[in-house]
Structure formats: C-alpha cells, structure tokens
Design a protein around this motif. Structure first.
Motif, PDB file in Angstrom:
ATOM      1  N   ALA A  49      -8.392  -1.278   5.250  1.00  0.00           N
ATOM      2  CA  ALA A  49      -9.287  -2.411   3.988  1.00  0.00           C
ATOM      3  C   ALA A  49      -9.803  -1.023   3.063  1.00  0.00           C
ATOM      4  O   ALA A  49      -9.826  -1.738   2.040  1.00  0.00           O
ATOM      5  CB  ALA A  49      -9.577  -3.187   4.912  1.00  0.00           C
ATOM      6  N   THR A  50     -10.417  -0.503   3.613  1.00  0.00           N
ATOM      7  CA  THR A  50     -11.999   0.680   2.161  1.00  0.00           C
ATOM      8  C   THR A  50     -11.917   1.854   3.728  1.00  0.00           C
ATOM      9  O   THR A  50     -11.665   1.229   4.404  1.00  0.00           O
ATOM     10  CB  THR A  50     -13.027  -0.139   2.947  1.00  0.00           C
ATOM     11  OG1 THR A  50     -13.999  -0.413   4.044  1.00  0.00           O
ATOM     12  CG2 THR A  50     -13.581  -1.583   2.014  1.00  0.00           C
ATOM     13  N   ASP A  66      -8.230  -1.585   0.077  1.00  0.00           N
ATOM     14  CA  ASP A  66      -7.137  -2.111  -0.132  1.00  0.00           C
ATOM     15  C   ASP A  66      -5.301  -1.468   0.267  1.00  0.00           C
ATOM     16  O   ASP A  66      -4.366  -1.278  -0.525  1.00  0.00           O
ATOM     17  CB  ASP A  66      -6.107  -3.075  -1.514  1.00  0.00           C
ATOM     18  CG  ASP A  66      -6.845  -4.336  -1.513  1.00  0.00           C
ATOM     19  OD1 ASP A  66      -7.140  -4.475  -0.529  1.00  0.00           O
ATOM     20  OD2 ASP A  66      -7.468  -3.915  -2.592  1.00  0.00           O
ATOM     21  N   LYS A  93      -1.529   2.541  -1.670  1.00  0.00           N
ATOM     22  CA  LYS A  93      -2.060   1.287  -2.017  1.00  0.00           C
ATOM     23  C   LYS A  93      -1.406   0.138  -1.612  1.00  0.00           C
ATOM     24  O   LYS A  93       0.274   0.305  -2.034  1.00  0.00           O
ATOM     25  CB  LYS A  93      -2.271   1.318  -3.063  1.00  0.00           C
ATOM     26  CG  LYS A  93      -3.316   2.502  -3.268  1.00  0.00           C
ATOM     27  CD  LYS A  93      -4.186   1.970  -5.030  1.00  0.00           C
ATOM     28  CE  LYS A  93      -5.261   1.346  -5.061  1.00  0.00           C
ATOM     29  NZ  LYS A  93      -6.672   1.398  -4.630  1.00  0.00           N
ATOM     30  N   LYS A  94      -1.838  -1.291  -1.104  1.00  0.00           N
ATOM     31  CA  LYS A  94      -0.790  -2.311  -1.069  1.00  0.00           C
ATOM     32  C   LYS A  94      -0.727  -2.832  -3.148  1.00  0.00           C
ATOM     33  O   LYS A  94      -1.054  -2.329  -3.542  1.00  0.00           O
ATOM     34  CB  LYS A  94      -1.570  -3.723  -0.964  1.00  0.00           C
ATOM     35  CG  LYS A  94      -2.021  -3.701   0.692  1.00  0.00           C
ATOM     36  CD  LYS A  94      -3.120  -4.959   0.836  1.00  0.00           C
ATOM     37  CE  LYS A  94      -3.814  -4.755   2.089  1.00  0.00           C
ATOM     38  NZ  LYS A  94      -4.506  -5.554   1.965  1.00  0.00           N
ATOM     39  N   LYS A  99      -1.405  -8.396  -2.012  1.00  0.00           N
ATOM     40  CA  LYS A  99      -1.824  -8.701  -2.564  1.00  0.00           C
ATOM     41  C   LYS A  99      -2.681 -10.300  -2.942  1.00  0.00           C
ATOM     42  O   LYS A  99      -2.951 -11.278  -2.281  1.00  0.00           O
ATOM     43  CB  LYS A  99      -3.276  -7.862  -3.532  1.00  0.00           C
ATOM     44  CG  LYS A  99      -3.347  -6.398  -3.111  1.00  0.00           C
ATOM     45  CD  LYS A  99      -3.872  -5.852  -4.194  1.00  0.00           C
ATOM     46  CE  LYS A  99      -4.421  -4.692  -4.145  1.00  0.00           C
ATOM     47  NZ  LYS A  99      -4.659  -3.596  -5.549  1.00  0.00           N
ATOM     48  N   GLU A 102      -1.405 -12.286  -0.128  1.00  0.00           N
ATOM     49  CA  GLU A 102      -2.808 -12.037   0.904  1.00  0.00           C
ATOM     50  C   GLU A 102      -3.261 -13.907   0.475  1.00  0.00           C
ATOM     51  O   GLU A 102      -3.507 -14.468   0.978  1.00  0.00           O
ATOM     52  CB  GLU A 102      -3.167 -11.169   1.088  1.00  0.00           C
ATOM     53  CG  GLU A 102      -2.555 -10.386   2.417  1.00  0.00           C
ATOM     54  CD  GLU A 102      -3.505  -8.977   1.896  1.00  0.00           C
ATOM     55  OE1 GLU A 102      -4.524  -8.566   1.617  1.00  0.00           O
ATOM     56  OE2 GLU A 102      -2.751  -7.752   2.875  1.00  0.00           O
TER      57      GLU A 102
END
Length: 137
Positions: A49-50, A66, A93-94, A99, A102
C-alpha cells in the motif's frame, strides 16, 4: 557483499534488491527457497500500500503508494551453483478502476453503518414517542 538498494514495505520490513531492479522487475537474491518464499509472502497488497525505495547509502529515492502484486508476481527464477536463488518479482500500480472499486466498496460499507444507525435512532424515537403518548393520557 556490496551495498544494495532496499525496498521498504508498509510493515517496515526491507527487501534487498539486486542492481537493475525496477517495480516491474524486482530482482532479489536469496540464500535458499525458504527465504525466497518469505520475500514472496511479504509482497501483499496491504504491504505494498505504501513503499519506499532506498539507495545503497540509505537515501530515499522513491516513494510509492497503491502498489499491488502483478500477475504473475514471480516472472523468473534462477538457481545459482551455490544454491542461492535470484528471483524476479513483479509489482505494479493499482489501476484507476481498482482504486474506484475500493472507494465504492468503502462508501457502501459506510452507508450500511449509517443505515443501521438511522434505523436504531428511529427505534429509540418510536419508543420515546410511545412512552410519551402513554404517559400523557
């Protein structure tokens, strides 16, 4: 052993990277299969996530948000003569669609909580109103 760049995951664990690594091709040298699998197990969506990329001298040269494991997450495996394993992991990356999905899921969950609270509040108001009507007679 030469200093290596390091990928720092969300849980603050670190993955040493071989030279020439990129997000789409994280090259990792591990002592054996068990250590390689332990690295693989840490490359989760939550842990990606990070993330930060530190140079061999400890300077942060990249910050990422992401990220998710790519499909496939392992794109190459090479067993060296000494038994060490060079594995190429792939993260990405997403997408904007991921995104958005989510965000919709989070909003739907929040709406469900609000609906429940409104229902509870309605029941309390009905109970209080009924008690007041019964006491006014």
């Amino acid at each position: 052993m030469a200093n290596k760049d390091v990928l720092v995951l969300h849980d603050n664990s670190e993955v040493e990277l071989e030279s020439g690594a990129s997000l789409g091709a994280l090259q990792v040298l591990t002592a054996d299969k068990e250590v390689m699998i332990a690295v693989w197990d840490r490359l989760t969506a939550d842990n990606l996530a990070t993330a930060q990329l530190k140079s061999s001298d400890g300077v942060i040269v990249g910050r990422y948000a992401d990220l998710v494991p790519a499909d496939p997450v392992i794109t190459a495996v090479h067993v060296n003569v000494d038994g060490s394993i060079r594995t190429t992991f792939s993260v990405r990356k997403k997408t904007d669609l991921e995104k958005l999905a989510e965000q919709v899921a989070a909003n739907t969950e929040t709406l469900g909580i609000h609906d429940g609270a409104i229902g509870d509040m309605g029941a309390v108001i009905s109970t209080v109103a009924a008690a007041q009507e019964g006491g006014a007679q």
